[in-house]
Design a protein around this motif. Structure first.
Motif, PDB file in Angstrom:
ATOM      1  N   THR A  30      -8.864   6.851   3.823  1.00  0.00           N
ATOM      2  CA  THR A  30      -9.790   5.847   3.295  1.00  0.00           C
ATOM      3  C   THR A  30      -9.044   4.541   3.082  1.00  0.00           C
ATOM      4  O   THR A  30      -7.992   4.529   2.430  1.00  0.00           O
ATOM      5  N   ILE A  31      -9.560   3.444   3.634  1.00  0.00           N
ATOM      6  CA  ILE A  31      -8.957   2.126   3.460  1.00  0.00           C
ATOM      7  C   ILE A  31     -10.036   1.139   3.029  1.00  0.00           C
ATOM      8  O   ILE A  31     -11.036   0.958   3.733  1.00  0.00           O
ATOM      9  N   ASP A  32      -9.846   0.516   1.876  1.00  0.00           N
ATOM     10  CA  ASP A  32     -10.723  -0.561   1.427  1.00  0.00           C
ATOM     11  C   ASP A  32      -9.951  -1.864   1.554  1.00  0.00           C
ATOM     12  O   ASP A  32      -8.872  -2.017   0.946  1.00  0.00           O
ATOM     13  N   SER A  33     -10.475  -2.802   2.343  1.00  0.00           N
ATOM     14  CA  SER A  33      -9.778  -4.057   2.625  1.00  0.00           C
ATOM     15  C   SER A  33     -10.479  -5.233   1.963  1.00  0.00           C
ATOM     16  O   SER A  33     -11.712  -5.327   1.986  1.00  0.00           O
ATOM     17  N   PHE A  34      -9.664  -6.133   1.413  1.00  0.00           N
ATOM     18  CA  PHE A  34     -10.183  -7.339   0.787  1.00  0.00           C
ATOM     19  C   PHE A  34      -9.320  -8.527   1.171  1.00  0.00           C
ATOM     20  O   PHE A  34      -8.158  -8.377   1.539  1.00  0.00           O
ATOM     21  N   TYR A  35      -9.919  -9.736   1.030  1.00  0.00           N
ATOM     22  CA  TYR A  35      -9.216 -10.964   1.384  1.00  0.00           C
ATOM     23  C   TYR A  35      -8.735 -11.729   0.157  1.00  0.00           C
ATOM     24  O   TYR A  35      -7.946 -12.668   0.287  1.00  0.00           O
ATOM     25  N   THR A  36      -9.198 -11.358  -1.029  1.00  0.00           N
ATOM     26  CA  THR A  36      -8.790 -12.042  -2.256  1.00  0.00           C
ATOM     27  C   THR A  36      -8.387 -11.039  -3.321  1.00  0.00           C
ATOM     28  O   THR A  36      -8.859  -9.895  -3.336  1.00  0.00           O
ATOM     29  N   ALA A  37      -7.517 -11.494  -4.225  1.00  0.00           N
ATOM     30  CA  ALA A  37      -7.063 -10.645  -5.324  1.00  0.00           C
ATOM     31  C   ALA A  37      -8.207 -10.324  -6.270  1.00  0.00           C
ATOM     32  O   ALA A  37      -8.293  -9.200  -6.788  1.00  0.00           O
ATOM     33  N   GLU A  38      -9.088 -11.291  -6.489  1.00  0.00           N
ATOM     34  CA  GLU A  38     -10.183 -11.094  -7.430  1.00  0.00           C
ATOM     35  C   GLU A  38     -11.107  -9.968  -6.977  1.00  0.00           C
ATOM     36  O   GLU A  38     -11.478  -9.089  -7.767  1.00  0.00           O
ATOM     37  N   GLU A  39     -11.489  -9.996  -5.700  1.00  0.00           N
ATOM     38  CA  GLU A  39     -12.373  -8.947  -5.173  1.00  0.00           C
ATOM     39  C   GLU A  39     -11.691  -7.581  -5.232  1.00  0.00           C
ATOM     40  O   GLU A  39     -12.313  -6.572  -5.573  1.00  0.00           O
ATOM     41  N   ALA A  40     -10.400  -7.566  -4.883  1.00  0.00           N
ATOM     42  CA  ALA A  40      -9.659  -6.308  -4.875  1.00  0.00           C
ATOM     43  C   ALA A  40      -9.577  -5.709  -6.274  1.00  0.00           C
ATOM     44  O   ALA A  40      -9.733  -4.492  -6.459  1.00  0.00           O
ATOM     45  N   TYR A  41      -9.345  -6.556  -7.283  1.00  0.00           N
ATOM     46  CA  TYR A  41      -9.199  -6.045  -8.642  1.00  0.00           C
ATOM     47  C   TYR A  41     -10.516  -5.492  -9.177  1.00  0.00           C
ATOM     48  O   TYR A  41     -10.530  -4.472  -9.877  1.00  0.00           O
ATOM     49  N   VAL A  42     -11.613  -6.151  -8.855  1.00  0.00           N
ATOM     50  CA  VAL A  42     -12.927  -5.639  -9.267  1.00  0.00           C
ATOM     51  C   VAL A  42     -13.138  -4.233  -8.707  1.00  0.00           C
ATOM     52  O   VAL A  42     -13.605  -3.321  -9.404  1.00  0.00           O
ATOM     53  N   LYS A  43     -12.767  -4.036  -7.449  1.00  0.00           N
ATOM     54  CA  LYS A  43     -12.900  -2.715  -6.827  1.00  0.00           C
ATOM     55  C   LYS A  43     -11.952  -1.711  -7.473  1.00  0.00           C
ATOM     56  O   LYS A  43     -12.316  -0.550  -7.721  1.00  0.00           O
ATOM     57  N   TYR A  44     -10.734  -2.176  -7.774  1.00  0.00           N
ATOM     58  CA  TYR A  44      -9.728  -1.286  -8.355  1.00  0.00           C
ATOM     59  C   TYR A  44     -10.170  -0.729  -9.713  1.00  0.00           C
ATOM     60  O   TYR A  44      -9.826   0.394 -10.070  1.00  0.00           O
ATOM     61  N   LEU A  45     -10.924  -1.514 -10.453  1.00  0.00           N
ATOM     62  CA  LEU A  45     -11.368  -1.084 -11.779  1.00  0.00           C
ATOM     63  C   LEU A  45     -12.285   0.134 -11.733  1.00  0.00           C
ATOM     64  O   LEU A  45     -12.434   0.839 -12.740  1.00  0.00           O
ATOM     65  N   VAL A  67      -0.728  -7.550  -8.874  1.00  0.00           N
ATOM     66  CA  VAL A  67       0.087  -6.362  -9.117  1.00  0.00           C
ATOM     67  C   VAL A  67       0.381  -6.208 -10.606  1.00  0.00           C
ATOM     68  O   VAL A  67       0.333  -5.103 -11.159  1.00  0.00           O
ATOM     69  N   GLU A  68       0.669  -7.321 -11.266  1.00  0.00           N
ATOM     70  CA  GLU A  68       0.974  -7.273 -12.697  1.00  0.00           C
ATOM     71  C   GLU A  68      -0.211  -6.738 -13.493  1.00  0.00           C
ATOM     72  O   GLU A  68      -0.055  -5.908 -14.400  1.00  0.00           O
ATOM     73  N   LYS A  69      -1.420  -7.177 -13.161  1.00  0.00           N
ATOM     74  CA  LYS A  69      -2.616  -6.685 -13.854  1.00  0.00           C
ATOM     75  C   LYS A  69      -2.825  -5.197 -13.584  1.00  0.00           C
ATOM     76  O   LYS A  69      -3.169  -4.428 -14.494  1.00  0.00           O
ATOM     77  N   ILE A  70      -2.609  -4.788 -12.338  1.00  0.00           N
ATOM     78  CA  ILE A  70      -2.780  -3.383 -11.976  1.00  0.00           C
ATOM     79  C   ILE A  70      -1.757  -2.505 -12.691  1.00  0.00           C
ATOM     80  O   ILE A  70      -2.081  -1.423 -13.198  1.00  0.00           O
ATOM     81  N   LYS A  71      -0.514  -2.977 -12.743  1.00  0.00           N
ATOM     82  CA  LYS A  71       0.546  -2.199 -13.383  1.00  0.00           C
ATOM     83  C   LYS A  71       0.322  -2.073 -14.894  1.00  0.00           C
ATOM     84  O   LYS A  71       0.713  -1.070 -15.500  1.00  0.00           O
ATOM     85  N   LYS A  72      -0.300  -3.067 -15.499  1.00  0.00           N
ATOM     86  CA  LYS A  72      -0.610  -2.962 -16.919  1.00  0.00           C
ATOM     87  C   LYS A  72      -1.672  -1.890 -17.153  1.00  0.00           C
ATOM     88  O   LYS A  72      -1.660  -1.189 -18.158  1.00  0.00           O
ATOM     89  N   LYS A  73      -2.585  -1.783 -16.212  1.00  0.00           N
ATOM     90  CA  LYS A  73      -3.645  -0.782 -16.314  1.00  0.00           C
ATOM     91  C   LYS A  73      -3.132   0.596 -15.934  1.00  0.00           C
ATOM     92  O   LYS A  73      -3.501   1.602 -16.535  1.00  0.00           O
ATOM     93  N   ASN A  74      -2.275   0.658 -14.909  1.00  0.00           N
ATOM     94  CA  ASN A  74      -1.762   1.934 -14.413  1.00  0.00           C
ATOM     95  C   ASN A  74      -0.299   1.760 -13.996  1.00  0.00           C
ATOM     96  O   ASN A  74      -0.013   1.452 -12.842  1.00  0.00           O
ATOM     97  N   PRO A  75       0.660   1.923 -14.929  1.00  0.00           N
ATOM     98  CA  PRO A  75       2.075   1.688 -14.632  1.00  0.00           C
ATOM     99  C   PRO A  75       2.627   2.517 -13.478  1.00  0.00           C
ATOM    100  O   PRO A  75       3.595   2.113 -12.828  1.00  0.00           O
ATOM    101  N   SER A  76       2.033   3.662 -13.203  1.00  0.00           N
ATOM    102  CA  SER A  76       2.555   4.527 -12.139  1.00  0.00           C
ATOM    103  C   SER A  76       1.940   4.245 -10.766  1.00  0.00           C
ATOM    104  O   SER A  76       2.274   4.913  -9.786  1.00  0.00           O
ATOM    105  N   GLN A  77       1.051   3.255 -10.687  1.00  0.00           N
ATOM    106  CA  GLN A  77       0.423   2.932  -9.407  1.00  0.00           C
ATOM    107  C   GLN A  77       1.478   2.533  -8.378  1.00  0.00           C
ATOM    108  O   GLN A  77       2.321   1.673  -8.620  1.00  0.00           O
ATOM    109  N   MET A  78       1.436   3.146  -7.196  1.00  0.00           N
ATOM    110  CA  MET A  78       2.385   2.815  -6.145  1.00  0.00           C
ATOM    111  C   MET A  78       1.894   1.584  -5.385  1.00  0.00           C
ATOM    112  O   MET A  78       0.747   1.523  -4.958  1.00  0.00           O
TER     113      MET A  78
END
Length: 230
Positions: A30-45, A67-78
């Protein structure tokens, strides 16, 4: 049986985004592709991903900020970061955030393939062991996340409370750097811990693990536990 893997890809170059999607489909189900960080983060949530690959230079928001926002939410995210730039500060910032790898464009095709093979093998290994709390670090060396016990050649090692906690944190983030500040906060509940105190603790744990390059550090920015698996 092979476990399914999911990827979040963030790349603002539409043609490169499409090319990477095609290439990476050999490794991810499964691959979800985005062109902006904002769109990607909304999906990541609302979605869990095994791996995130993001460019640094994105419109509106820098990829490392994502990446910093994602790591704060999930420090183990690769996470793997890609960039057309080779500036040292980008690389060091990536290390600070505990990313898995830093790749520069244009890509070396063989390096890209090797990186994907390595990361997906590790992700598969992580999924397979998800039903158990024991993590294999090296031949004959394992750590149980539930009991915080270290076994070397079937012999349980004596660990102090702080040694247990250090190993627990590093194993949870295996093959990624953990910042000194995070270690200080989680082990001593303080942001002000003498570097020599942390180094001494790491040395004791290194000695008990007993295999080459088990724990490495980068210019006092953080420490990484490396699992040497075949």
């Amino acid at each position: 049986m092979r476990e399914s893997l999911s990827l979040l890809l963030v790349e603002d170059d539409h043609s490169l985004n499409e090319e990477l999607g095609i290439f990476l489909s050999d490794f991810f189900d499964t691959i979800d592709s985005f062109y902006t960080a904002e769109e990607a983060y909304v999906k990541y949530l609302t979605t869990s991903y095994d791996l995130i690959i993001t460019d640094i230079q994105l419109p509106n928001q820098n990829g490392l900020a994502l990446v910093e926002k994602i790591k704060k939410k999930n420090p183990s995210q690769m996470v793997i970061v890609i960039s057309a730039y080779k500036e040292v500060d980008y690389f060091l910032k990536s290390i600070d955030l505990g990313i898995y790898s830093f790749l520069t464009k244009p890509f070396d095709s063989q390096l890209l393939i090797n990186t994907m093979i390595k990361v997906t093998n590790q992700l598969q290994h992580t999924k397979v062991k998800s039903d158990t709390t024991t993590v294999l670090l090296h031949e004959g060396v394992s750590f149980d996340l539930k009991t915080k016990s270290l076994h070397v050649k079937d012999v349980q090692q004596e660990l102090t409370a702080k040694e247990e906690l250090l190993l627990f944190i590093l194993v949870k983030n295996v093959n990624a750097f953990v910042r000194n500040e995070q270690l200080a906060q989680e082990i001593w509940q303080s942001d002000e811990v003498n570097n020599s105190t942390l180094r001494a603790l790491v040395k004791r744990v290194r000695d008990k693990l007993g295999y080459d390059d088990c724990i490495t550090n980068l210019k006092n920015r953080g420490y990484k536990l490396t699992a040497h698996l075949s």
